[in-house]
Design an enzyme around this catalytic site. Sequence first.
Site, PDB file in Angstrom:
ATOM      1  N   HIS A  38       0.811  -1.223   0.000  1.00 51.82           N
ATOM      2  CA  HIS A  38       0.000   0.000   0.000  1.00 51.82           C
ATOM      3  C   HIS A  38       0.840   1.267   0.000  1.00 51.82           C
ATOM      4  O   HIS A  38       0.336   2.344  -0.299  1.00 51.82           O
ATOM      5  CB  HIS A  38      -1.005  -0.006   1.163  1.00 51.82           C
ATOM      6  CG  HIS A  38      -0.460   0.316   2.505  1.00 51.82           C
ATOM      7  ND1 HIS A  38      -0.042  -0.653   3.396  1.00 51.82           N
ATOM      8  CD2 HIS A  38      -0.271   1.496   3.144  1.00 51.82           C
ATOM      9  CE1 HIS A  38       0.372  -0.084   4.506  1.00 51.82           C
ATOM     10  NE2 HIS A  38       0.251   1.221   4.377  1.00 51.82           N
ATOM     11  N   ASP A  59       0.571  -7.660   1.590  1.00 48.29           N
ATOM     12  CA  ASP A  59       0.902  -6.238   1.690  1.00 48.29           C
ATOM     13  C   ASP A  59       2.417  -6.019   1.689  1.00 48.29           C
ATOM     14  O   ASP A  59       2.941  -5.166   2.402  1.00 48.29           O
ATOM     15  CB  ASP A  59       0.274  -5.591   2.929  1.00 48.29           C
ATOM     16  CG  ASP A  59       0.324  -4.059   2.857  1.00 48.29           C
ATOM     17  OD1 ASP A  59       0.230  -3.531   1.737  1.00 48.29           O
ATOM     18  OD2 ASP A  59       0.469  -3.406   3.906  1.00 48.29           O
ATOM     19  N   SER A 100       4.532   2.927   7.765  1.00 50.94           N
ATOM     20  CA  SER A 100       4.231   1.804   6.881  1.00 50.94           C
ATOM     21  C   SER A 100       5.468   1.390   6.105  1.00 50.94           C
ATOM     22  O   SER A 100       6.113   2.211   5.449  1.00 50.94           O
ATOM     23  CB  SER A 100       3.147   2.196   5.878  1.00 50.94           C
ATOM     24  OG  SER A 100       1.907   2.300   6.493  1.00 50.94           O
TER      25      SER A 100
END
Length: 510
Positions: free
Chosen positions: A140, A170, A251
Amino acid sequence: MKSTLKKLLPFAVVGVISGATTVGVQQYLGHDANTADQSYFTSSKNASFVGMNTGAVGDDFVKAAKTTVPAVVTIKNYQTRTSNRASDQDLFDYFFGDPFGGRGGQQKQRQQQQAPDSMPSGMGSGVIISADGYIISNNHVVAGANKLEVVLSNKKSYIATLVGTDPNTDISLLKIEEKGLPFLNFANSDNIDVGQWVLAVGNPLGLNSTVTAGIISAKGRGIGILGGQGKATNPIESFIQTDAAINPGNSGGALVNVNGDLIGINSAISSTTGYYQGYGFAVPANLARKIVEDIKKFGIVQRGFLGVNSLDLSDQQQVTGYNQQEKANLKVGSGVYVRGFSPSSGAQDAGLKAGDVIVKVDEMAITDFADLSISIGSKRPGDKVQVTYLRNGKENVATVTLKDQNGGTSARSKADLSVTEKIGANFEPLNDRFKTEYGLNSGVVTKNVTEGSEMAKIGIVDDYIVIEINGKPVNSQKDVEKILEKYQGNVQVKFVDYSGRIYTKGFKMP
């Protein structure tokens, strides 16, 4: 007792420093940084710096921080902003929450569309995993990018090549052209324990090279985030949960042990406000390592499947729904209930039947679907696993050969993929009535558009209508395959969006 308190005091103070620094520096910097992450946060006029005696802080985390910080990078995601599709920055909302209940996301989207393309659409982190420039991050973080910039902790900047992605975990893999880079070693994430001290290292809120401390709060967490927006077709969720502070921008960053070894890739938080509330989640290092090894060696992820349709017996809502639908009387408990089998199922070939309860794979106890997901999802087609299952209360063991979704048991490369797999979408015929009503002479409806695929990159999502490919009308998936089979070069796609607008865009055939 005094001796024990003396040993614990450094850990406690580091935790206070971590929290105080995040709040204090955020207040000091305000919201002027050019990063989409900043819009998730509101300033607090009551925030202030905390005074403390730093002389009491030991060097327990210093080694890990010194090892990790140089190997963690900032990743800037640049996108061509168009009005015909939702911004991929919405993915950051999904993984970190939208504190404005959707209105903030709409406001951000308008702001992003008005911003110049020279500004990044989103920012995240990454971890250097080899001296020659391979970098692991989240899917992402890189989703929708037409340019990815990597900035090292020493501020040196590179344009990165996206080697591959896997929405099901992911995870993404990038490459920059450099040698002699600092990098982190993968640890065996199966050996971590709840209560173990960890550090989260990344670039939250535009604050580069931030280190926060906490413990492993839980293992094997499935939070339903990867498949929730349809991005992952077969999600693998078995997250490491930590209370080390993780915020937007973290992230793709590193979760490390006190030796500075990589035990996870930070991915998401559980939050009602969009910022840290005590629950962060990381992809286990063993799974992340398997994914990047597949991408480097084969160009695609090699995924093994048991071939069962399952029910998580630990999930009361699932069990209740199944009992109502099937008029059954299953009890909530431990394990995964076999409802049925997919075609060419390895589990069925090995003798499992509907009604069996899987309780162990090799030496790993299966208490819920997250356990089964990680135990099988980290294997490849052709691998053999020992599956322990209960049938009528009696324990049985079967050796299952895992297969891919097409029933194969050998590794595949990109060259082995079908046309639809290469471009990342399936196609269904458009009915004649629809063609007549909308004045179309041809068309197929897109289905199962894969996140990060060539079709997704040009703005196509599920239920768009593709009219022509390379100037030729298409009315079936066979038409698409015939046009692009063995084709090399630029592909031109003419398609219609939800509003009836027609676009012509293209990509290079992978």
